[in-house]
Design a protein around this motif. Sequence first.
Motif, PDB file in Angstrom:
ATOM      1  N   PHE A 143       0.857  -1.206   0.000  1.00  0.00           N
ATOM      2  CA  PHE A 143       0.000   0.000   0.000  1.00  0.00           C
ATOM      3  C   PHE A 143       0.886   1.247   0.000  1.00  0.00           C
ATOM      4  O   PHE A 143       2.044   1.197   0.385  1.00  0.00           O
ATOM      5  CB  PHE A 143      -0.931   0.045   1.222  1.00  0.00           C
ATOM      6  CG  PHE A 143      -0.262  -0.308   2.512  1.00  0.00           C
ATOM      7  CD1 PHE A 143      -0.373  -1.583   3.030  1.00  0.00           C
ATOM      8  CD2 PHE A 143       0.497   0.632   3.197  1.00  0.00           C
ATOM      9  CE1 PHE A 143       0.260  -1.920   4.215  1.00  0.00           C
ATOM     10  CE2 PHE A 143       1.124   0.306   4.387  1.00  0.00           C
ATOM     11  CZ  PHE A 143       1.009  -0.975   4.893  1.00  0.00           C
ATOM     12  N   GLN A 144       0.279   2.348  -0.441  1.00  0.00           N
ATOM     13  CA  GLN A 144       0.941   3.651  -0.296  1.00  0.00           C
ATOM     14  C   GLN A 144       0.009   4.562   0.499  1.00  0.00           C
ATOM     15  O   GLN A 144       0.179   4.753   1.686  1.00  0.00           O
ATOM     16  CB  GLN A 144       1.305   4.229  -1.651  1.00  0.00           C
ATOM     17  CG  GLN A 144       2.477   3.489  -2.288  1.00  0.00           C
ATOM     18  CD  GLN A 144       2.903   4.103  -3.599  1.00  0.00           C
ATOM     19  OE1 GLN A 144       2.928   5.317  -3.766  1.00  0.00           O
ATOM     20  NE2 GLN A 144       3.217   3.246  -4.557  1.00  0.00           N
ATOM     21  N   CYS A 145      -1.049   5.077  -0.152  1.00  0.00           N
ATOM     22  CA  CYS A 145      -1.968   5.957   0.600  1.00  0.00           C
ATOM     23  C   CYS A 145      -2.871   5.150   1.533  1.00  0.00           C
ATOM     24  O   CYS A 145      -3.369   5.661   2.524  1.00  0.00           O
ATOM     25  CB  CYS A 145      -2.813   6.796  -0.352  1.00  0.00           C
ATOM     26  SG  CYS A 145      -4.167   5.892  -1.137  1.00  0.00           S
ATOM     27  N   GLY A 146      -3.109   3.891   1.196  1.00  0.00           N
ATOM     28  CA  GLY A 146      -3.915   3.016   2.049  1.00  0.00           C
ATOM     29  C   GLY A 146      -5.412   3.087   1.805  1.00  0.00           C
ATOM     30  O   GLY A 146      -6.168   2.357   2.452  1.00  0.00           O
ATOM     31  N   TYR A 147      -5.844   3.928   0.873  1.00  0.00           N
ATOM     32  CA  TYR A 147      -7.294   4.099   0.708  1.00  0.00           C
ATOM     33  C   TYR A 147      -7.973   2.824   0.209  1.00  0.00           C
ATOM     34  O   TYR A 147      -9.078   2.486   0.637  1.00  0.00           O
ATOM     35  CB  TYR A 147      -7.595   5.263  -0.253  1.00  0.00           C
ATOM     36  CG  TYR A 147      -8.998   5.782  -0.106  1.00  0.00           C
ATOM     37  CD1 TYR A 147      -9.328   6.682   0.900  1.00  0.00           C
ATOM     38  CD2 TYR A 147     -10.017   5.351  -0.956  1.00  0.00           C
ATOM     39  CE1 TYR A 147     -10.623   7.147   1.068  1.00  0.00           C
ATOM     40  CE2 TYR A 147     -11.310   5.806  -0.801  1.00  0.00           C
ATOM     41  CZ  TYR A 147     -11.603   6.705   0.209  1.00  0.00           C
ATOM     42  OH  TYR A 147     -12.888   7.156   0.367  1.00  0.00           O
ATOM     43  N   CYS A 148      -7.300   2.114  -0.668  1.00  0.00           N
ATOM     44  CA  CYS A 148      -7.906   0.891  -1.205  1.00  0.00           C
ATOM     45  C   CYS A 148      -7.710  -0.310  -0.283  1.00  0.00           C
ATOM     46  O   CYS A 148      -8.301  -1.366  -0.502  1.00  0.00           O
ATOM     47  CB  CYS A 148      -7.311   0.567  -2.578  1.00  0.00           C
ATOM     48  SG  CYS A 148      -5.596  -0.051  -2.492  1.00  0.00           S
ATOM     49  N   THR A 149      -6.837  -0.162   0.722  1.00  0.00           N
ATOM     50  CA  THR A 149      -6.351  -1.315   1.488  1.00  0.00           C
ATOM     51  C   THR A 149      -7.440  -2.093   2.239  1.00  0.00           C
ATOM     52  O   THR A 149      -7.454  -3.332   2.181  1.00  0.00           O
ATOM     53  CB  THR A 149      -5.225  -0.878   2.448  1.00  0.00           C
ATOM     54  OG1 THR A 149      -4.266  -0.106   1.711  1.00  0.00           O
ATOM     55  CG2 THR A 149      -4.532  -2.077   3.063  1.00  0.00           C
ATOM     56  N   CYS A 167      -6.147  -0.139  -7.353  1.00  0.00           N
ATOM     57  CA  CYS A 167      -5.230   0.620  -6.499  1.00  0.00           C
ATOM     58  C   CYS A 167      -4.647   1.734  -7.338  1.00  0.00           C
ATOM     59  O   CYS A 167      -3.869   1.496  -8.252  1.00  0.00           O
ATOM     60  CB  CYS A 167      -4.109  -0.278  -5.971  1.00  0.00           C
ATOM     61  SG  CYS A 167      -2.884   0.654  -5.027  1.00  0.00           S
ATOM     62  N   ARG A 168      -5.020   2.946  -7.014  1.00  0.00           N
ATOM     63  CA  ARG A 168      -4.551   4.087  -7.807  1.00  0.00           C
ATOM     64  C   ARG A 168      -3.084   4.397  -7.543  1.00  0.00           C
ATOM     65  O   ARG A 168      -2.452   5.099  -8.305  1.00  0.00           O
ATOM     66  CB  ARG A 168      -5.392   5.318  -7.503  1.00  0.00           C
ATOM     67  CG  ARG A 168      -6.741   5.264  -8.171  1.00  0.00           C
ATOM     68  CD  ARG A 168      -7.433   6.572  -7.991  1.00  0.00           C
ATOM     69  NE  ARG A 168      -8.724   6.365  -7.366  1.00  0.00           N
ATOM     70  CZ  ARG A 168      -9.596   7.313  -7.148  1.00  0.00           C
ATOM     71  NH1 ARG A 168      -9.337   8.546  -7.486  1.00  0.00           N
ATOM     72  NH2 ARG A 168     -10.751   7.051  -6.594  1.00  0.00           N
ATOM     73  N   CYS A 169      -2.564   3.909  -6.423  1.00  0.00           N
ATOM     74  CA  CYS A 169      -1.151   4.152  -6.122  1.00  0.00           C
ATOM     75  C   CYS A 169      -0.240   3.170  -6.853  1.00  0.00           C
ATOM     76  O   CYS A 169       0.974   3.300  -6.787  1.00  0.00           O
ATOM     77  CB  CYS A 169      -0.891   4.028  -4.624  1.00  0.00           C
ATOM     78  SG  CYS A 169      -1.757   5.244  -3.649  1.00  0.00           S
TER      79      CYS A 169
HETATM   80 FE1  FES Z   1      -3.426   4.129  -2.519  1.00  0.00          FE
HETATM   81 FE2  FES Z   1      -4.127   1.629  -3.170  1.00  0.00          FE
HETATM   82  S1  FES Z   1      -2.641   2.267  -1.720  1.00  0.00           S
HETATM   83  S2  FES Z   1      -5.089   3.474  -3.759  1.00  0.00           S
END
Ligand code: FES
Length: 167
Positions: free
Chosen positions: A106-112, A143-145
Amino acid sequence: MQQPQQKSVGKKEVTLTINGRKENLSILPWVSLLDLLRDHLDLTGTKKGCDHGQCGACTVLCDGKRILSCLTLAVMKNGSEITSIEGIAEVELHPIQQAFIDHDAFQCGYCTPGQICSAIGMLQEGKANSRAEVQELMSGNLCRCGANIGIIDAIMQVKDGGSYEQL
Ligand code: FES
Ligand code: FES
């Protein structure tokens, strides 16, 4: 001029077991399961991405199967057991959660949260026999990241180790 009388739509009584806790709720029939979790029960771990069934961010488990909570009316699930990301682990991390950490998935974690619920549901389906099949069966979770390689690596670690829990 007299306005036509609007018929009022009543709330419906719904009982759901959410993360092991029985909830008796009175909700309007058009409330999605996603909005129920986030806005009525303060379970904001489940994310709203598109609200149209296209991103998978809102994935939760319903009676052990993964579903998109944005496309699910809460009243449709009366009597069901819902597990959101808040209910995946009690004390120790679920193996999928640990694997996501191990693989920087993950990066931003929004999709996690949706990825983790979806991965658990997907493994419980028992249909994925290869990395390519895991990729295909997880393709509804975007996952947009661009953490996709780490996400699949994490799932493969658990799948190959056979260490996922039935929920
Ligand atoms: Fe950012 Fe998946 S970790 S959208
Ligand atoms: Fe449900 Fe995108 S928020 S699929």
